[in-house]
Design a protein around this motif. Structure first.
Motif, PDB file in Angstrom:
ATOM      1  N   GLY A   1       0.804  -1.216   0.000  1.00  0.00           N
ATOM      2  CA  GLY A   1       0.000   0.000   0.000  1.00  0.00           C
ATOM      3  C   GLY A   1       0.838   1.268   0.000  1.00  0.00           C
ATOM      4  N   ILE A   2       2.125   1.137  -0.314  1.00  0.00           N
ATOM      5  CA  ILE A   2       3.025   2.299  -0.304  1.00  0.00           C
ATOM      6  C   ILE A   2       3.172   2.855  -1.715  1.00  0.00           C
ATOM      7  CG2 ILE A   2       5.412   3.048   0.046  1.00  0.00           C
ATOM      8  CD1 ILE A   2       5.511   1.246   2.472  1.00  0.00           C
ATOM      9  N   ILE A   3       3.076   4.186  -1.819  1.00  0.00           N
ATOM     10  CA  ILE A   3       3.317   4.872  -3.083  1.00  0.00           C
ATOM     11  C   ILE A   3       4.619   5.642  -2.933  1.00  0.00           C
ATOM     12  CG2 ILE A   3       2.524   6.626  -4.702  1.00  0.00           C
ATOM     13  CD1 ILE A   3      -0.324   5.971  -3.902  1.00  0.00           C
ATOM     14  N   ASP A   4       5.541   5.428  -3.868  1.00  0.00           N
ATOM     15  CA  ASP A   4       6.831   6.109  -3.897  1.00  0.00           C
ATOM     16  C   ASP A   4       6.750   7.165  -4.998  1.00  0.00           C
ATOM     17  OD1 ASP A   4       9.468   6.913  -4.141  1.00  0.00           O
ATOM     18  OD2 ASP A   4      10.264   4.913  -4.535  1.00  0.00           O
ATOM     19  N   MET A   5       6.815   8.444  -4.611  1.00  0.00           N
ATOM     20  CA  MET A   5       6.749   9.550  -5.568  1.00  0.00           C
ATOM     21  C   MET A   5       8.124  10.197  -5.657  1.00  0.00           C
ATOM     22  SD  MET A   5       3.134  11.142  -4.339  1.00  0.00           S
ATOM     23  CE  MET A   5       3.339  10.700  -2.628  1.00  0.00           C
ATOM     24  N   ARG A   6       8.558  10.486  -6.889  1.00  0.00           N
ATOM     25  CA  ARG A   6       9.901  11.045  -7.083  1.00  0.00           C
ATOM     26  C   ARG A   6       9.882  12.157  -8.116  1.00  0.00           C
ATOM     27  NH1 ARG A   6      13.700   5.673  -7.090  1.00  0.00           N
ATOM     28  NH2 ARG A   6      12.767   4.777  -5.253  1.00  0.00           N
TER      29      ARG A   6
ATOM     30  N   LEU B   1       4.381  22.012   0.463  1.00  0.00           N
ATOM     31  CA  LEU B   1       5.577  21.224   0.720  1.00  0.00           C
ATOM     32  C   LEU B   1       6.205  20.794  -0.594  1.00  0.00           C
ATOM     33  CD1 LEU B   1       6.216  18.778   3.462  1.00  0.00           C
ATOM     34  CD2 LEU B   1       6.519  17.907   1.168  1.00  0.00           C
ATOM     35  N   GLN B   2       7.537  20.920  -0.693  1.00  0.00           N
ATOM     36  CA  GLN B   2       8.264  20.511  -1.894  1.00  0.00           C
ATOM     37  C   GLN B   2       9.375  19.550  -1.485  1.00  0.00           C
ATOM     38  OE1 GLN B   2       9.520  24.425  -3.060  1.00  0.00           O
ATOM     39  NE2 GLN B   2       7.874  24.622  -4.559  1.00  0.00           N
ATOM     40  N   ALA B   3       9.526  18.458  -2.259  1.00  0.00           N
ATOM     41  CA  ALA B   3      10.576  17.472  -1.989  1.00  0.00           C
ATOM     42  C   ALA B   3      10.946  16.770  -3.283  1.00  0.00           C
ATOM     43  CB  ALA B   3      10.093  16.457  -0.958  1.00  0.00           C
ATOM     44  N   GLU B   4      12.076  16.103  -3.277  1.00  0.00           N
ATOM     45  CA  GLU B   4      12.484  15.312  -4.443  1.00  0.00           C
ATOM     46  C   GLU B   4      11.915  13.908  -4.394  1.00  0.00           C
ATOM     47  OE1 GLU B   4      13.992  15.578  -7.543  1.00  0.00           O
ATOM     48  OE2 GLU B   4      13.444  17.620  -7.016  1.00  0.00           O
ATOM     49  N   GLN B   5      11.614  13.424  -3.201  1.00  0.00           N
ATOM     50  CA  GLN B   5      11.095  12.073  -3.037  1.00  0.00           C
ATOM     51  C   GLN B   5      10.212  12.028  -1.800  1.00  0.00           C
ATOM     52  OE1 GLN B   5      12.056   9.736  -0.460  1.00  0.00           O
ATOM     53  NE2 GLN B   5      10.871   8.090  -1.335  1.00  0.00           N
ATOM     54  N   LEU B   6       9.152  11.227  -1.883  1.00  0.00           N
ATOM     55  CA  LEU B   6       8.212  11.135  -0.774  1.00  0.00           C
ATOM     56  C   LEU B   6       7.527   9.777  -0.830  1.00  0.00           C
ATOM     57  CD1 LEU B   6       7.412  13.421   1.239  1.00  0.00           C
ATOM     58  CD2 LEU B   6       5.392  13.759  -0.151  1.00  0.00           C
ATOM     59  N   TYR B   7       7.343   9.140   0.319  1.00  0.00           N
ATOM     60  CA  TYR B   7       6.563   7.903   0.409  1.00  0.00           C
ATOM     61  C   TYR B   7       5.232   8.223   1.070  1.00  0.00           C
ATOM     62  CZ  TYR B   7      10.859   5.247  -0.430  1.00  0.00           C
ATOM     63  OH  TYR B   7      12.009   4.734  -0.965  1.00  0.00           O
ATOM     64  N   TRP B   8       4.177   7.547   0.604  1.00  0.00           N
ATOM     65  CA  TRP B   8       2.865   7.679   1.231  1.00  0.00           C
ATOM     66  C   TRP B   8       2.367   6.277   1.520  1.00  0.00           C
ATOM     67  CZ3 TRP B   8      -2.251   8.653  -1.764  1.00  0.00           C
ATOM     68  CH2 TRP B   8      -3.315   8.744  -0.864  1.00  0.00           C
ATOM     69  N   ASP B   9       2.174   5.962   2.800  1.00  0.00           N
ATOM     70  CA  ASP B   9       1.639   4.672   3.215  1.00  0.00           C
ATOM     71  C   ASP B   9       0.126   4.820   3.301  1.00  0.00           C
ATOM     72  OD1 ASP B   9       0.768   2.380   4.560  1.00  0.00           O
ATOM     73  OD2 ASP B   9       2.655   2.198   5.654  1.00  0.00           O
ATOM     74  N   GLN B  10      -0.566   4.280   2.313  1.00  0.00           N
ATOM     75  CA  GLN B  10      -2.021   4.436   2.231  1.00  0.00           C
ATOM     76  C   GLN B  10      -2.758   3.696   3.338  1.00  0.00           C
ATOM     77  OE1 GLN B  10      -3.463   4.246  -2.082  1.00  0.00           O
ATOM     78  NE2 GLN B  10      -1.553   3.079  -2.103  1.00  0.00           N
TER      79      GLN B  10
END
Length: 186
Positions: A111-116, A129-138
């Motif tokens: 259920g994890i989405i890895d955004m880059r 918020l600004q980042a180069e990478q972020l995880y979202w645990d749904q």
């Protein structure tokens, strides 16, 4: 004559074994390339996607993306968004937060989405918020990263840090190694 028959039988057996070994030892590289491509290819592709997620009849999110690659045929199934995403998250009051990124991958089992790449979050309360990478645990509605990020809060405060974890609504935020500008009333 009998010696000739034994020699002929022995020759046939040796030939059969040699042919069997030749075909059974054939490497992956010598197989037709179409076979290897299919093994690594997605099971499906979708273009210009606009997905709507609901929970108990209430619209909770809208996902827009130019392209989805479906790898649910893999042992660790996932969906890849090679051209990025725009995700609108709608809270119970109808307020919308928007998440964008240049690339994303969603793992079905965890259920994890890895955004880059240029991850950008604008919450309904104007936090940016600004980042180069972020995880979202749904599954637990938790967002986290170990990469640097920058946040702009509605009260004008700016925070830069080398990672954080927060709940989806940003009402709980644990930031690490901070540097920023805070406005305080005297």
């Amino acid at each position: 004559m009998q010696n000739y028959k034994q020699h002929h039988i022995l020759l046939n057996i040796v030939t059969a074994i040699a042919v069997t070994m030749f075909f059974s030892c054939q490497s992956e590289e010598s197989k037709p390339s179409g076979m290897l491509v299919q093994k690594e290819a997605p099971i499906a592709e979708a273009f210009e996607v606009n997905l709507k997620y609901t929970d108990s009849g209430r619209l909770t999110a809208v996902l827009k993306t130019p392209k989805i690659l479906d790898y649910s045929n893999k042992s660790f199934a996932y969906h890849e968004f090679p051209e990025g995403i725009i995700l609108d998250i709608i809270d119970k009051e109808g307020k919308v937060s928007v998440v964008t990124s240049d690339y994303a991958i969603s793992y079905q089992q965890t259920g994890i989405i890895d955004m880059r790449g240029n991850v950008d979050i604008k919450t309904a309360d104007s936090t940016h918020l600004q980042a180069e990478q972020l995880y979202w645990d749904q599954k637990i509605n938790w967002i986290f990263t170990d990469y640097p990020y920058k946040s702009f809060l509605p009260d004008g405060n700016i925070n830069e840090a080398d990672g954080f974890d927060a709940n989806q609504d940003f009402t709980i935020l644990n930031s690490r190694i901070n540097d920023g500008v805070m406005f305080i009333e005297e």
